[in-house]
Design a protein around this motif. Structure first.
Motif, PDB file in Angstrom:
ATOM      1  N   ASP A  34      -2.801  96.929 -71.453  1.00  0.00           N
ATOM      2  CA  ASP A  34      -3.297  97.485 -70.185  1.00  0.00           C
ATOM      3  C   ASP A  34      -4.693  96.979 -69.813  1.00  0.00           C
ATOM      4  O   ASP A  34      -5.112  97.127 -68.672  1.00  0.00           O
ATOM      5  CB  ASP A  34      -3.300  99.020 -70.224  1.00  0.00           C
ATOM      6  CG  ASP A  34      -4.253  99.568 -71.265  1.00  0.00           C
ATOM      7  OD1 ASP A  34      -4.169  99.148 -72.431  1.00  0.00           O
ATOM      8  OD2 ASP A  34      -5.080 100.418 -70.917  1.00  0.00           O
ATOM      9  N   ILE A  68      11.274  97.401 -67.898  1.00  0.00           N
ATOM     10  CA  ILE A  68      11.931  96.734 -66.765  1.00  0.00           C
ATOM     11  C   ILE A  68      12.075  95.237 -67.043  1.00  0.00           C
ATOM     12  O   ILE A  68      13.137  94.651 -66.842  1.00  0.00           O
ATOM     13  CB  ILE A  68      11.141  96.983 -65.452  1.00  0.00           C
ATOM     14  CG1 ILE A  68      11.256  98.455 -65.060  1.00  0.00           C
ATOM     15  CG2 ILE A  68      11.639  96.066 -64.335  1.00  0.00           C
ATOM     16  CD1 ILE A  68      10.310  98.883 -63.953  1.00  0.00           C
ATOM     17  N   LEU A  69      10.994  94.634 -67.555  1.00  0.00           N
ATOM     18  CA  LEU A  69      11.010  93.196 -67.845  1.00  0.00           C
ATOM     19  C   LEU A  69      12.046  92.870 -68.920  1.00  0.00           C
ATOM     20  O   LEU A  69      12.723  91.835 -68.872  1.00  0.00           O
ATOM     21  CB  LEU A  69       9.610  92.761 -68.289  1.00  0.00           C
ATOM     22  CG  LEU A  69       9.294  91.266 -68.306  1.00  0.00           C
ATOM     23  CD1 LEU A  69       9.577  90.621 -66.955  1.00  0.00           C
ATOM     24  CD2 LEU A  69       7.840  91.046 -68.697  1.00  0.00           C
ATOM     25  N   GLU A 118       6.446 101.130 -69.026  1.00  0.00           N
ATOM     26  CA  GLU A 118       7.470 101.137 -67.989  1.00  0.00           C
ATOM     27  C   GLU A 118       7.747  99.718 -67.506  1.00  0.00           C
ATOM     28  O   GLU A 118       8.899  99.309 -67.343  1.00  0.00           O
ATOM     29  CB  GLU A 118       7.041 102.035 -66.813  1.00  0.00           C
ATOM     30  CG  GLU A 118       7.103 103.533 -67.099  1.00  0.00           C
ATOM     31  CD  GLU A 118       6.041 104.041 -68.073  1.00  0.00           C
ATOM     32  OE1 GLU A 118       4.997 103.362 -68.229  1.00  0.00           O
ATOM     33  OE2 GLU A 118       6.248 105.093 -68.689  1.00  0.00           O
ATOM     34  N   GLN A 119       6.652  98.962 -67.267  1.00  0.00           N
ATOM     35  CA  GLN A 119       6.820  97.574 -66.817  1.00  0.00           C
ATOM     36  C   GLN A 119       7.508  96.737 -67.898  1.00  0.00           C
ATOM     37  O   GLN A 119       8.360  95.898 -67.587  1.00  0.00           O
ATOM     38  CB  GLN A 119       5.441  96.993 -66.485  1.00  0.00           C
ATOM     39  CG  GLN A 119       5.467  95.904 -65.443  1.00  0.00           C
ATOM     40  CD  GLN A 119       4.074  95.402 -65.111  1.00  0.00           C
ATOM     41  OE1 GLN A 119       3.517  94.608 -65.875  1.00  0.00           O
ATOM     42  NE2 GLN A 119       3.517  95.848 -64.003  1.00  0.00           N
ATOM     43  N   ALA A 120       7.155  97.008 -69.153  1.00  0.00           N
ATOM     44  CA  ALA A 120       7.778  96.270 -70.259  1.00  0.00           C
ATOM     45  C   ALA A 120       9.286  96.537 -70.301  1.00  0.00           C
ATOM     46  O   ALA A 120      10.080  95.611 -70.472  1.00  0.00           O
ATOM     47  CB  ALA A 120       7.128  96.669 -71.586  1.00  0.00           C
ATOM     48  N   VAL A 137       2.198  93.254 -74.165  1.00  0.00           N
ATOM     49  CA  VAL A 137       2.079  94.543 -73.483  1.00  0.00           C
ATOM     50  C   VAL A 137       0.655  95.030 -73.707  1.00  0.00           C
ATOM     51  O   VAL A 137       0.269  95.366 -74.837  1.00  0.00           O
ATOM     52  CB  VAL A 137       3.091  95.578 -74.018  1.00  0.00           C
ATOM     53  CG1 VAL A 137       3.028  96.857 -73.190  1.00  0.00           C
ATOM     54  CG2 VAL A 137       4.506  95.007 -74.018  1.00  0.00           C
ATOM     55  N   ARG A 164       4.884  86.105 -71.475  1.00  0.00           N
ATOM     56  CA  ARG A 164       5.146  87.031 -70.373  1.00  0.00           C
ATOM     57  C   ARG A 164       4.290  88.271 -70.587  1.00  0.00           C
ATOM     58  O   ARG A 164       3.899  88.557 -71.721  1.00  0.00           O
ATOM     59  CB  ARG A 164       6.635  87.401 -70.341  1.00  0.00           C
ATOM     60  CG  ARG A 164       7.544  86.177 -70.363  1.00  0.00           C
ATOM     61  CD  ARG A 164       7.376  85.330 -69.120  1.00  0.00           C
ATOM     62  NE  ARG A 164       7.746  86.082 -67.945  1.00  0.00           N
ATOM     63  CZ  ARG A 164       8.974  86.092 -67.394  1.00  0.00           C
ATOM     64  NH1 ARG A 164       9.922  85.371 -67.911  1.00  0.00           N
ATOM     65  NH2 ARG A 164       9.218  86.814 -66.318  1.00  0.00           N
ATOM     66  N   THR A 165       4.022  89.016 -69.523  1.00  0.00           N
ATOM     67  CA  THR A 165       3.088  90.133 -69.648  1.00  0.00           C
ATOM     68  C   THR A 165       3.592  91.399 -68.961  1.00  0.00           C
ATOM     69  O   THR A 165       4.337  91.344 -67.982  1.00  0.00           O
ATOM     70  CB  THR A 165       1.708  89.776 -69.035  1.00  0.00           C
ATOM     71  OG1 THR A 165       1.868  89.506 -67.644  1.00  0.00           O
ATOM     72  CG2 THR A 165       1.092  88.566 -69.720  1.00  0.00           C
ATOM     73  N   ALA A 166       3.163  92.537 -69.513  1.00  0.00           N
ATOM     74  CA  ALA A 166       3.403  93.839 -68.900  1.00  0.00           C
ATOM     75  C   ALA A 166       2.167  94.692 -69.148  1.00  0.00           C
ATOM     76  O   ALA A 166       1.553  94.606 -70.219  1.00  0.00           O
ATOM     77  CB  ALA A 166       4.640  94.499 -69.502  1.00  0.00           C
ATOM     78  N   ILE A 167       1.788  95.499 -68.172  1.00  0.00           N
ATOM     79  CA  ILE A 167       0.562  96.288 -68.315  1.00  0.00           C
ATOM     80  C   ILE A 167       0.827  97.712 -68.808  1.00  0.00           C
ATOM     81  O   ILE A 167      -0.111  98.454 -69.076  1.00  0.00           O
ATOM     82  CB  ILE A 167      -0.250  96.346 -66.997  1.00  0.00           C
ATOM     83  CG1 ILE A 167       0.572  96.981 -65.874  1.00  0.00           C
ATOM     84  CG2 ILE A 167      -0.733  94.950 -66.608  1.00  0.00           C
ATOM     85  CD1 ILE A 167      -0.261  97.403 -64.676  1.00  0.00           C
ATOM     86  N   ASP A 168       2.085  98.089 -68.923  1.00  0.00           N
ATOM     87  CA  ASP A 168       2.400  99.398 -69.508  1.00  0.00           C
ATOM     88  C   ASP A 168       3.852  99.400 -69.989  1.00  0.00           C
ATOM     89  O   ASP A 168       4.582  98.415 -69.811  1.00  0.00           O
ATOM     90  CB  ASP A 168       2.123 100.547 -68.513  1.00  0.00           C
ATOM     91  CG  ASP A 168       2.915 100.429 -67.222  1.00  0.00           C
ATOM     92  OD1 ASP A 168       4.001  99.791 -67.225  1.00  0.00           O
ATOM     93  OD2 ASP A 168       2.463 100.975 -66.206  1.00  0.00           O
TER      94      ASP A 168
END
Ligand code: MN
Length: 128
Positions: free
Chosen positions: A11, A41-42, A37-39, A9, A31-35
């Motif tokens: 940004d 959901i993932l 909220e995205q994390a 995680v 796997r990646t998330a930029i914030d």
């Protein structure tokens, strides 16, 4: 080769790319998330063994996201390693208080990060 799923995680696109390339070269399913909220959901879809958690995120920060994940039965077992730009003792304390299992200071050291991750994952495995 390890094949555990690790969620990054972060940004900052360059830091995110560096971590992703490094982890994939080590054999991890990165796997990646930029914030936050995205994390979140993932995390409805994947079950990572470990999260590399940037603390400074836009919106919900990494400490708050960690608190939430450690407060939920389905995500509390995930090892969370905080990543922060400043090597301040109070930052480490805040990370620990939020529930982080470990703490890494930026910039990411491509030599030591894989060793640290293996150590954290190994410690979790032997803890059962
Ligand atoms: Mn950041």
């Amino acid at each position: 080769m390890p094949h555990e799923t690790i969620l990054i995680v972060e940004d900052n696109p360059q830091n995110l790319k560096l971590a992703r390339v490094l982890l994939r070269s080590e054999g991890y399913d990165a796997r990646t998330a930029i914030d936050a909220e995205q994390a979140l959901i993932l995390l409805e879809q994947i079950e990572p063994k470990l999260i590399l958690m940037d603390i400074q995120l836009p919106g919900m920060d990494g400490l708050e996201l960690t608190r939430r994940l450690k407060g939920k039965p389905e995500t509390k077992q995930i090892v969370i390693i905080a990543i922060t730009a400043h090597a301040l003792v109070e930052n480490e304390q805040k990370a620990r208080e939020a529930g982080c299992d470990g703490y890494i200071v930026k910039p990411i050291d491509v030599t030591t990060l894989p060793l640290e991750l293996a150590r954290y994952l190994g410690a979790q495995a032997s803890a059962g």
